[in-house]
Scaffold this motif. Structure first.
Motif, short mmCIF file in Angstrom:
data_model
loop_
_atom_site.label_atom_id
_atom_site.label_comp_id
_atom_site.label_asym_id
_atom_site.label_seq_id
_atom_site.Cartn_x
_atom_site.Cartn_y
_atom_site.Cartn_z
N SER A 1 0.96 -1.21 -0.10
CA SER A 1 0.04 0.07 0.06
C SER A 1 0.84 1.23 -0.06
O SER A 1 2.02 1.40 0.78
N GLY A 2 0.70 2.25 -1.01
CA GLY A 2 1.18 3.45 -1.13
C GLY A 2 2.27 3.17 -2.03
O GLY A 2 2.82 4.28 -2.58
N ASP A 3 2.75 2.21 -2.53
CA ASP A 3 3.55 2.07 -3.85
C ASP A 3 2.64 2.73 -5.00
O ASP A 3 1.56 2.87 -5.09
N ARG A 4 3.65 3.12 -5.85
CA ARG A 4 3.27 3.75 -7.17
C ARG A 4 3.65 3.20 -8.19
O ARG A 4 5.04 2.82 -8.55
N LEU A 5 2.98 2.98 -9.41
CA LEU A 5 3.30 2.35 -10.60
C LEU A 5 3.31 3.43 -11.60
O LEU A 5 2.25 4.41 -11.50
N ALA A 6 3.97 3.26 -12.86
CA ALA A 6 3.80 4.27 -13.80
C ALA A 6 3.45 3.32 -14.98
O ALA A 6 3.77 2.36 -15.24
N ALA A 7 2.65 4.20 -16.16
CA ALA A 7 2.38 3.39 -17.14
C ALA A 7 3.43 3.54 -18.19
O ALA A 7 4.47 4.37 -18.01
N GLU A 8 3.49 2.72 -19.30
CA GLU A 8 4.64 2.75 -20.25
C GLU A 8 5.08 4.03 -20.72
O GLU A 8 6.20 4.19 -20.84
N ASP A 9 4.01 5.00 -20.97
CA ASP A 9 4.50 6.32 -21.43
C ASP A 9 4.81 7.34 -20.31
O ASP A 9 4.81 8.21 -20.48
N VAL B 1 0.65 8.54 -16.83
CA VAL B 1 -0.27 8.08 -15.81
C VAL B 1 0.39 7.41 -14.68
O VAL B 1 1.40 6.37 -14.73
N VAL B 2 0.29 7.87 -13.55
CA VAL B 2 0.88 7.39 -12.24
C VAL B 2 -0.25 6.75 -11.31
O VAL B 2 -1.28 7.40 -11.24
N VAL B 3 -0.30 5.49 -10.77
CA VAL B 3 -1.27 4.80 -10.21
C VAL B 3 -0.77 4.36 -8.79
O VAL B 3 0.43 3.84 -8.69
N GLU B 4 -1.57 4.78 -7.58
CA GLU B 4 -1.05 4.40 -6.30
C GLU B 4 -1.69 3.08 -5.81
O GLU B 4 -3.09 3.07 -6.11
N ILE B 5 -1.00 2.33 -5.11
CA ILE B 5 -1.46 1.03 -4.70
C ILE B 5 -2.20 1.42 -3.38
O ILE B 5 -1.72 1.94 -2.53
#
Length: 186
Positions: free
Chosen positions: A54-62, A65-69
């Motif tokens: 929880s709190g990790d962040r993922l980035a989309a290939e481009d 977009v950043v998504v927080e878990i």
């Protein structure tokens, strides 16, 4: 479909505009089709062994977009020493040992443990005279001494304290093959 393929470093400037809520079992998968909290379809394409917290962040290939878990609420057992325990710390430690011996993911907190529901484990803990209750909460188990697969490549230790300590210990380990051992006295 949005392709999420990079785990961002914690010090990356905040840009999380979207969220993804997942159960623990889902956060352990490196390839998974998901739906963001806003309904957007996405796919996780992460290195094998990645465990999201929880709190990790993922980035989309481009990187647009950043998504927080977020850790989803799950049905768990919460384990505590019984109110009449002679040594509640020992009782809980004993239960923790038996769960660890079975490689069960466990979330640790002062005076209590949380684990995924499993009737066999519940019976074991009850036989050890521990109090086992049903709770609903996010599940964030310990990563384990060697990091449990979760790593941040930007960390100097690769995100794994246990591996770092092991490397240090092995670097200082003498050559046991050349040593002569004396029997212990009685």
């Amino acid at each position: 479909m949005l392709r999420l393929d990079r785990l961002l470093a914690p010090e990356t400037p905040d840009g999380a505009t979207r969220r993804l809520t997942l159960r623990y079992a889902e956060r352990c998968k490196s390839r998974l089709r998901v739906e963001l909290d806003d309904g957007t379809e996405a796919g996780l394409f992460l290195p094998r062994g990645t465990v999201l917290r929880s709190g990790d962040r993922l980035a989309a290939e481009d990187a647009a977009v950043v998504v927080e878990i977020r850790a989803a609420t799950e049905e768990l057992y919460e384990v505590r020493a019984t109110h009449d325990a002679v040594d509640p710390h020992f009782d809980l430690l004993r239960g923790t040992y038996h769960l660890g011996n079975r490689h069960v993911p466990v979330q640790l907190a002062p005076g209590r443990l949380r684990l995924e529901r499993d009737t066999v484990l519940r019976e074991l803990l009850l036989r050890l005279r521990l109090d086992v209750r049903h709770v609903e909460a996010p599940f964030e188990p310990e990563a384990g001494a060697y990091g449990g697969g979760h790593r941040h490549d930007h960390d100097t230790t690769g995100g794994m304290l246990g591996e770092s300590l092991s490397r240090e210990a092995h670097a200082a380990t003498p050559d046991f093959a050349s040593m002569r051992f004396q029997p212990l006295g009685r």
